[in-house]
Design an enzyme around this catalytic site. Structure first.
Site, PDB file in Angstrom:
ATOM      1  CG  MET A 150      -2.006  -0.969   1.251  1.00  0.00           C
ATOM      2  SD  MET A 150      -3.368  -0.460   0.186  1.00  0.00           S
ATOM      3  CE  MET A 150      -4.252  -2.018   0.105  1.00  0.00           C
ATOM      4  CG  HIS A 151       2.531   3.011  -3.304  1.00  0.00           C
ATOM      5  ND1 HIS A 151       1.967   1.912  -3.922  1.00  0.00           N
ATOM      6  CD2 HIS A 151       2.745   3.924  -4.281  1.00  0.00           C
ATOM      7  CE1 HIS A 151       1.866   2.156  -5.211  1.00  0.00           C
ATOM      8  NE2 HIS A 151       2.320   3.366  -5.461  1.00  0.00           N
TER       9      HIS A 151
END
Length: 368
Positions: free
Chosen positions: A204-205
């Protein structure tokens, strides 16, 4: 014939590596690599160049961080000097990062032909900086190399001349095909003491998911729920880690049994982890493609995707928001043997870079 290949961020390495290798088949082509340094971590950059067998970049511009405007301006100023020195015949850009549009703009203004690899992709979401980069780069490039049917449809709808558009396949998959055996020999999964399909990988970014407290709380909840059934491997992005600490969620995350937080992984290590995962939960663009080729179930936290073939043909499912209840249901469904079945898209055969190199050689060959 001299070609400058632009890399700026991590996904670009996997796209330029097979192209640079394909250009070596033509003695008359001199292929050079310009690394803008848009995303630069000495350790990770070295890993990528070594693992993907890329030579040391001919130019490293050392741009570093900053706002989109600052990065674009600095890249343009530095790259202009490179173009003046090298006087290339063609400039090749890949993907949709800031370096892509910045270098394409310099090339066009200096009357150097630009070719865009991975052209025509559209998410329909102009709030994403990548979407603006894609649209602008396609509009000023001389030739557009497309990975999937949606790219052809988008460019036709935008009125692009058919003669500029070429359906060649996916160079990202070229790297995966080329290095799959090498990644398996590394056996990262075994080194971690894990069995194939005994774990879930999460990445997740994206700012939309990790910059607000609500999104981060959902991510932690998803990890808590999933870790009941499988080990969760979470290579954590610095942005995500910093925000978890800022919103005081770091201790809750690190206390989850059956969670393994990992440093950002090298390409081969991550490829081995992806191939053997039970499920991948992500907000990445490239992972949607790689999981489709590997036939691994993928849950993507986006309300749209610029790679619709991964949903229409592949194993990818879009989840429009970080709803932990929905994810829990999907994870249980997949673990219960009801995963979406996918196929490998047309021309994702490991030969895209060869098609591109052959076209460029023929098109830009100097007359005898």
């Amino acid at each position: 014939m001299k070609i400058l290949n632009i890399v700026g961020a991590r996904p670009n390495f996997m796209k330029v590596a097979p192209l640079h290798r394909a250009f070596q088949q033509y003695p008359q082509i001199q292929s050079k690599i310009v690394h803008t340094g848009q995303h630069y971590d000495a350790k990770m950059s070295d890993v990528f160049f070594n693992q993907l067998e890329l030579p040391k970049p001919d130019y490293f511009l050392g741009i570093g961080g900053g706002s989109h405007a600052q990065q674009t301006a600095r890249i343009m100023l530095e790259f202009e000097q490179v173009v003046e020195t090298e006087k290339p015949d063609v400039i090749l850009v890949v993907g949709d990062v800031t370096s892509t549009i910045a270098c394409a703009l310099v090339a066009v203004k200096m009357h150097i032909p630009v070719v865009h690899v991975e052209a025509g992709l559209r998410s329909g979401d102009r709030r994403m900086p990548e979407e603006i980069n894609r649209i602008l780069t396609d509009s000023i490039s001389d030739h557009l190399f497309v990975t999937e049917q949606a790219g052809l449809d988008n460019l036709k709808r935008e009125g692009v001349n058919d003669q500029k558009v070429h359906f060649v396949g996916n160079v990202m998959i070229d790297s995966l095909v080329h290095y799959r055996k090498k990644a398996a020999e590394l056996n990262t999964v075994g080194q971690m003491g894990l069995e194939p399909k005994s774990y879930v990988v999460m990445t997740m970014h994206r700012p939309a998911n990790v910059d607000a407290e609500g999104g981060l709380q959902s991510i932690v909840q998803i990890v808590e729920d999933t870790a009941v059934y499988k080990t969760v491997l979470f290579p954590i992005h610095p942005r995500t880690e910093n925000n978890l600490k800022r919103f005081e969620l770091w201790e809750r995350l690190t206390a989850i049994p059956n969670l393994r937080l990992l440093e950002p992984q090298g390409y081969l290590e991550f490829l081995n982890l992806m191939e053997n995962a039970a499920i991948i939960v992500t907000d990445s663009g490239g992972i949607q493609e790689e999981t489709t080729y590997l036939q691994v179930p993928c849950l993507t936290f986006r309300d749209s995707t610029e790679r619709p073939v991964t949903v229409e043909v592949g194993t990818n499912q879009l989840l429009a928001d970080l709803n932990s209840v929905t994810v829990h249901e999907k994870v249980l469904e997949i673990l219960d043997g009801k995963a979406k079945q996918g196929q490998i898209p047309q021309l994702w055969d490991g030969q895209a870079a060869g098609r591109i190199a052959a076209f460029i050689n023929e098109t830009y060959q100097e007359p005898a």
